[in-house]
Design a protein around this motif. Structure first.
Motif, short mmCIF file in Angstrom:
data_model
loop_
_atom_site.label_atom_id
_atom_site.label_comp_id
_atom_site.label_asym_id
_atom_site.label_seq_id
_atom_site.Cartn_x
_atom_site.Cartn_y
_atom_site.Cartn_z
N GLY A 225 11.42 85.71 30.40
CA GLY A 225 12.44 86.49 29.72
C GLY A 225 12.51 87.86 30.36
O GLY A 225 11.56 88.29 31.04
N SER A 226 13.58 88.58 30.15
CA SER A 226 13.69 89.92 30.71
C SER A 226 12.82 90.88 29.92
O SER A 226 12.60 90.68 28.71
N HIS B 207 13.23 82.72 18.81
CA HIS B 207 13.82 83.32 20.01
C HIS B 207 15.09 82.59 20.43
O HIS B 207 15.28 81.41 20.12
N ALA B 208 15.94 83.32 21.13
CA ALA B 208 17.11 82.71 21.78
C ALA B 208 16.62 82.02 23.05
O ALA B 208 15.96 82.64 23.89
N LEU B 209 16.94 80.75 23.19
CA LEU B 209 16.48 79.96 24.33
C LEU B 209 17.65 79.56 25.21
O LEU B 209 18.77 79.35 24.75
N VAL C 214 13.44 72.17 21.01
CA VAL C 214 14.11 73.46 21.15
C VAL C 214 15.60 73.31 20.86
O VAL C 214 16.19 72.25 21.08
N ARG C 215 16.19 74.40 20.36
CA ARG C 215 17.63 74.45 20.12
C ARG C 215 18.20 75.60 20.95
O ARG C 215 18.23 76.74 20.50
N LEU D 10 19.64 87.50 27.76
CA LEU D 10 20.17 86.61 26.74
C LEU D 10 19.10 85.77 26.05
O LEU D 10 19.38 85.13 25.04
N GLY D 11 17.90 85.73 26.60
CA GLY D 11 16.85 84.96 25.95
C GLY D 11 15.78 84.51 26.91
O GLY D 11 15.64 85.05 28.02
N ILE D 12 15.03 83.50 26.50
CA ILE D 12 13.92 82.94 27.28
C ILE D 12 14.36 81.61 27.87
O ILE D 12 14.99 80.79 27.20
#
Length: 297
Positions: A167-168, A187-189, A214-215, A234-236
């Protein structure tokens, strides 16, 4: 009729996909090509090509014979090069395959080095995110990332890569660093819909694997796209270590959950299982091996 000549005609017809184009390639007349194939079929008592008014297609028996013929002609070429002292300068054509991003980043530099070293060689690079049937698609050398269940190929291991989550820095500061796979639910994936796409991500813990559904908030059809999305905060996302290596090295991405990583994945240079390996194939494998070792070590 000269059997070697017949074999050369067979290869030309198979590779050109027709008698007329084979005739142009060999600077022969159409009837001469037809006579050579008909004579060969009569000698072998087997049909090598199915002919219609619109196309010429090799039969299953013809395809099997073609592979042996190519090996025999390659052996003859190698013997002639060896006796004439030119074996150190391979010439001809190679078809090479590799995964798209890995090929762009690491195989193309090796190909460039090879072509500069051997000016009489040409290469067709198939950079594809799918498993290529080397026999069916006429591939000489490939790079494969992962286990090798196919016993019909020879392999030379060159490196290993890791499956990593990244991730960033800005995203991880804002959302927190996950400490275990279950934390990914918060988290956003980002996921790539490539050949190994799965709704579950696997991890390793205490010598056993666990799977976490995961979603993804974002999916894309290329690894480049999901990595760029992760760089933009935007996420991982999950990727192979070589794919995110530059972004991790310059600080645009940070690896997380390292202690939960799966065992490393081998990278092999592969070629077809033949009794002899053509000089041009050996020379290319040696050149590519050195290039990949320098890039991935």
């Amino acid at each position: 009729m000269d059997r070697i000549h017949q074999m050369q005609v067979l290869v030309a017809v198979a590779e050109e996909g027709g008698f007329s184009s084979a005739a142009r390639r060999l600077s022969l007349s159409g009837p001469a090509i037809t006579r050579a194939i008909s004579s060969l079929e009569e000698d072998l008592n087997v049909q090598l090509f199915k002919r219609t008014t619109r196309q010429v297609r090799i039969t299953e028996a013809g395809a099997r014979y073609l592979e042996d013929v190519k090996r025999i002609l390659s052996d003859i070429t190698d013997a002639e090069e060896t006796i004439s002292g030119t074996a150190a300068a391979p010439k001809g054509h190679l078809v090479v395959t590799a995964p798209a991003m890995f090929g762009r980043l690491h195989v193309m530099p090796g190909i460039a080095t090879f072509l500069k070293k051997f000016p009489d060689m040409t290469v067709d690079a198939l950079l594809l995110d799918r498993i290529v049937d080397m026999l069916e698609e006429g591939v000489d050398v490939g790079v494969r990332i992962g286990r090798l269940p196919d016993s019909s190929i020879r392999a030379r291991k060159v490196a290993e890569v890791r499956t990593v989550l990244v991730g960033s820095p800005d995203y991880l500061v804002a959302k927190g660093i996950p400490r275990s796979p279950k934390d990914l639910a918060n988290h956003a994936l980002i996921a790539a819909r490539t050949g190994n796409f799965s709704p579950a991500w696997r991890f390793s813990a205490e010598n056993r694997e666990i799977s976490v559904k995961v979603r993804p908030r974002l999916t894309a059809t290329s690894n480049d796209a999901v990595i760029e999305a992760a760089v933009n905060g935007l996420g991982i996302t999950r990727a192979l270590s070589y794919q995110v290596g530059p972004a991790v090295a310059d600080g645009r991405l940070k690896v997380v959950l390292e202690e939960w990583e799966l065992p490393p994945i081998p990278v092999h240079i592969i070629h077809r299982e033949d009794r002899t390996v053509p000089v041009k194939v050996r020379a290319f494998i040696d050149c590519l091996y050195d290039s990949l070792k320098n890039a991935l070590d």
